[in-house]
Motif scaffolding. Structure first.
Motif, mmCIF file in Angstrom:
data_model
loop_
_atom_site.group_PDB
_atom_site.id
_atom_site.type_symbol
_atom_site.label_atom_id
_atom_site.label_comp_id
_atom_site.label_asym_id
_atom_site.label_seq_id
_atom_site.Cartn_x
_atom_site.Cartn_y
_atom_site.Cartn_z
ATOM 1 N N GLU A 125 29.015 40.210 148.609
ATOM 2 C CA GLU A 125 30.361 40.008 148.080
ATOM 3 C C GLU A 125 30.482 38.645 147.401
ATOM 4 O O GLU A 125 31.137 38.517 146.356
ATOM 5 N N GLU A 156 28.926 44.898 145.002
ATOM 6 C CA GLU A 156 29.541 45.800 145.969
ATOM 7 C C GLU A 156 28.607 45.958 147.158
ATOM 8 O O GLU A 156 27.452 46.336 147.014
ATOM 9 N N SER A 157 29.101 45.678 148.335
ATOM 10 C CA SER A 157 28.295 45.791 149.546
ATOM 11 C C SER A 157 28.197 47.249 149.979
ATOM 12 O O SER A 157 29.193 47.973 149.961
#
Length: 291
Positions: free
Chosen positions: A194, A199-200
């Motif tokens: 992040e 995008e994790s």
């Protein structure tokens, strides 16, 4: 000696560690308890190799032997099959019975006997395997833990598992459990991704009740392995029927992983030599003795 339940387990659990030690000149033997013949196809793009079919048990075994050989080559290690039959992962409520003759149903001494003999032949100083939960509740992983601990305890006793013409008794010095789930690791990687504007893959899951309820075992030993992530990844993708190259294992950029979590973790379950915790080497307490 790293003892695993199925082909592909050796590439997803402690693989970079085995690759590191092999590269440093340590003899490393991967032991695979079953053929993985009841494992599902988890790669949507998988196609059986040319000249092979994958629908029959025999076909699946043959393909997974090819995959295992490629993974062992990627890691730079030797590999040995114990030859037991995959138990599968029964699902349902209630769960159906395990298949007759599968690994999980083999009596302990019968299941441990070939591993005891292999320990005596290979003479490892260190063994690794799964914790008593199996890492997750697959019957073969739990059985793998049981036979590994039995072999670790019994191989040095010449009065147990007596085989005419067999190798002499040998007691490994240390036994480790692979450290599986780590919420701390997931959170560190999540925050780093992040922070990099990515995008994790973990999202809200790491804050979920399900994540918090997974017990974390003690970490006693951290091995620096970032330079060997590429070998681990090559071993993973060698298991083409099991590992999706676009899936979970490859969701984190390797530079981020190397920066925030460059280690693999283990739990020292037993040691027959003095060692100080925490450790940074599976052979801590042993190298000094041989120096």
């Amino acid at each position: 000696m790293a003892v695993h339940a199925h082909p592909d387990d050796e590439s997803s659990k402690g693989a970079a560690t085995t690759a590191r030690y092999a590269a440093e000149g340590v003899e490393v033997l991967i032991v695979t308890c079953t053929g993985g013949e009841r494992g599902d196809v988890l790669n949507p793009s998988f196609e059986a190799p040319e000249g092979h079919e994958f629908e029959s048990v025999e076909g699946r075994l043959a393909v997974r032997r090819l995959e295992m050989a490629a993974a062992a080559e990627a890691l730079g290690v030797r590999q040995h099959w114990l030859g037991f039959v995959d138990s599968g992962l029964p699902e349902g409520d209630p769960r159906p019975p395990l298949p007759e003759g599968c690994f999980a149903l083999v009596p302990l001494e019968e299941a441990a006997a070939p591993l005891v003999e292999l320990v005596r032949e290979f003479r490892p100083h260190v063994m690794t395997t799964y914790d008593p939960s199996g890492g997750y509740p697959h019957p073969d992983h739990i059985k793998c833990h049981e036979v590994s601990v039995e072999a670790y305890r019994a191989a040095g006793d010449a009065d147990r598992y007596v085989v005419e013409g067999g190798a002499e008794a040998w007691a490994p010095a240390k036994l480790y459990y692979n450290h599986g789930f780590s919420l701390d690791r997931l959170r560190a990687v999540h925050e780093a991704m992040e922070g990099a504007g990515l995008e994790s893959p973990f999202g809200d899951w790491i804050e979920s009740r399900a994540a918090r309820e997974i017990p974390e075992r003690e970490v006693t030993t951290r091995i620096e392995v970032a330079p060997y992530f590429a070998r681990r990844d090559a071993a993973l993708t060698a298991h083409a029927s099991q590992i999706d190259p676009d899936g979970f294992f490859f969701a984190v950029p390797r530079d981020i992983e190397a920066d925030v979590w460059p280690t693999e973790e283990f739990e020292l379950a037993d040691s027959r030599v003095p060692t100080d915790l925490p450790e940074t080497d599976l052979f801590a307490g042993l190298r000094e003795e041989s120096a």
